[in-house]
Design a protein around this motif. Structure first.
Motif, short mmCIF file in Angstrom:
data_model
loop_
_atom_site.label_atom_id
_atom_site.label_comp_id
_atom_site.label_asym_id
_atom_site.label_seq_id
_atom_site.Cartn_x
_atom_site.Cartn_y
_atom_site.Cartn_z
N GLN A 79 0.06 -7.68 -4.78
CA GLN A 79 -0.95 -6.45 -4.95
C GLN A 79 -0.22 -5.25 -4.82
O GLN A 79 0.37 -4.98 -3.73
N ASP A 126 -3.03 2.93 -10.97
CA ASP A 126 -1.83 1.84 -11.04
C ASP A 126 -2.24 0.53 -10.02
O ASP A 126 -1.77 -0.33 -10.03
N THR A 127 -3.57 0.85 -9.36
CA THR A 127 -3.89 -0.40 -8.41
C THR A 127 -4.28 -1.56 -9.11
O THR A 127 -5.07 -1.31 -10.15
N ALA A 144 -6.66 -5.13 -12.80
CA ALA A 144 -7.33 -4.57 -11.98
C ALA A 144 -8.59 -5.16 -11.74
O ALA A 144 -9.04 -5.81 -12.69
N ARG A 200 -0.43 -6.46 -15.56
CA ARG A 200 -1.29 -6.04 -14.15
C ARG A 200 -2.69 -6.17 -14.70
O ARG A 200 -3.16 -6.24 -15.58
N PRO A 244 -3.55 6.35 -8.18
CA PRO A 244 -4.57 5.27 -7.98
C PRO A 244 -5.00 4.40 -8.95
O PRO A 244 -5.05 3.17 -8.78
N LEU A 302 0.82 -1.32 -0.03
CA LEU A 302 0.01 -0.10 0.10
C LEU A 302 0.74 1.17 0.13
O LEU A 302 1.89 1.47 0.73
N THR A 306 -1.61 -1.32 -4.26
CA THR A 306 -2.54 -0.53 -3.78
C THR A 306 -2.01 0.90 -3.93
O THR A 306 -1.49 1.21 -2.83
N VAL A 307 -2.57 1.82 -4.54
CA VAL A 307 -2.29 3.30 -4.32
C VAL A 307 -3.44 4.10 -4.02
O VAL A 307 -4.47 4.04 -4.55
N SER A 308 -3.52 4.52 -2.63
CA SER A 308 -4.70 4.99 -2.07
C SER A 308 -3.95 5.77 -0.94
O SER A 308 -3.20 5.68 -0.23
#
Length: 129
Positions: free
Chosen positions: A124, A90-91, A40, A38, A88, A11, A126-128
């Motif tokens: 995983q 890129d998640t 999503a 990737r 985001p 993350l 996660t960009v957030s």
């Protein structure tokens, strides 16, 4: 039998960085081209970046150009994906995959996933905030 193991996901806040690793076991990296892909949620898998025999032979999907860098260290049997300025969008779950270098040269698309025959389990990202 060659196996691939990804690591380095996690993350991160928007604008942050991560470095993914793809370690090759059971064979030597010298024989292979490696791609990063990737997927999503609710979307098709897409090619992000791939690398041939050396760092001079690299390809990037348009949305990651200038932000991601793929490199290989044959001595460590590992390929890296340095991801900067993460967004985001890129998640996703990131996978690395391998194909014999000689076969890779004949692929119509260097980062098209249909040409790769050995896949890792994914990591995983996660960009957030």
């Amino acid at each position: 039998q060659v196996q691939l193991v990804e690591s380095g996901g996690g993350l991160v806040q928007p604008g942050g960085s991560l470095r993914l690793s793809c370690a090759v076991f059971g064979s030597t990296l010298d024989y292979y081209a490696i791609g990063w892909f990737r997927q999503a949620p609710g979307k098709e898998r897409e090619g992000v970046s791939c690398i041939g025999f050396s760092d001079d032979s690299t390809y990037y999907e348009d949305s990651v150009k200038g932000r991601f860098t793929i490199t290989r260290d044959n001595a460590k049997n590992t390929v890296y994906l340095q991801m900067n300025s993460l967004k985001p969008e890129d998640t996703a779950v990131y996978f690395c995959a391998a194909v014999y270098y000689t076969l890779w040269l004949s692929l119509p698309e260097p980062c098209g996933d249909y040409g790769y025959d050995t896949w890792g389990q994914g990591t995983q990202v996660t960009v957030s905030s």
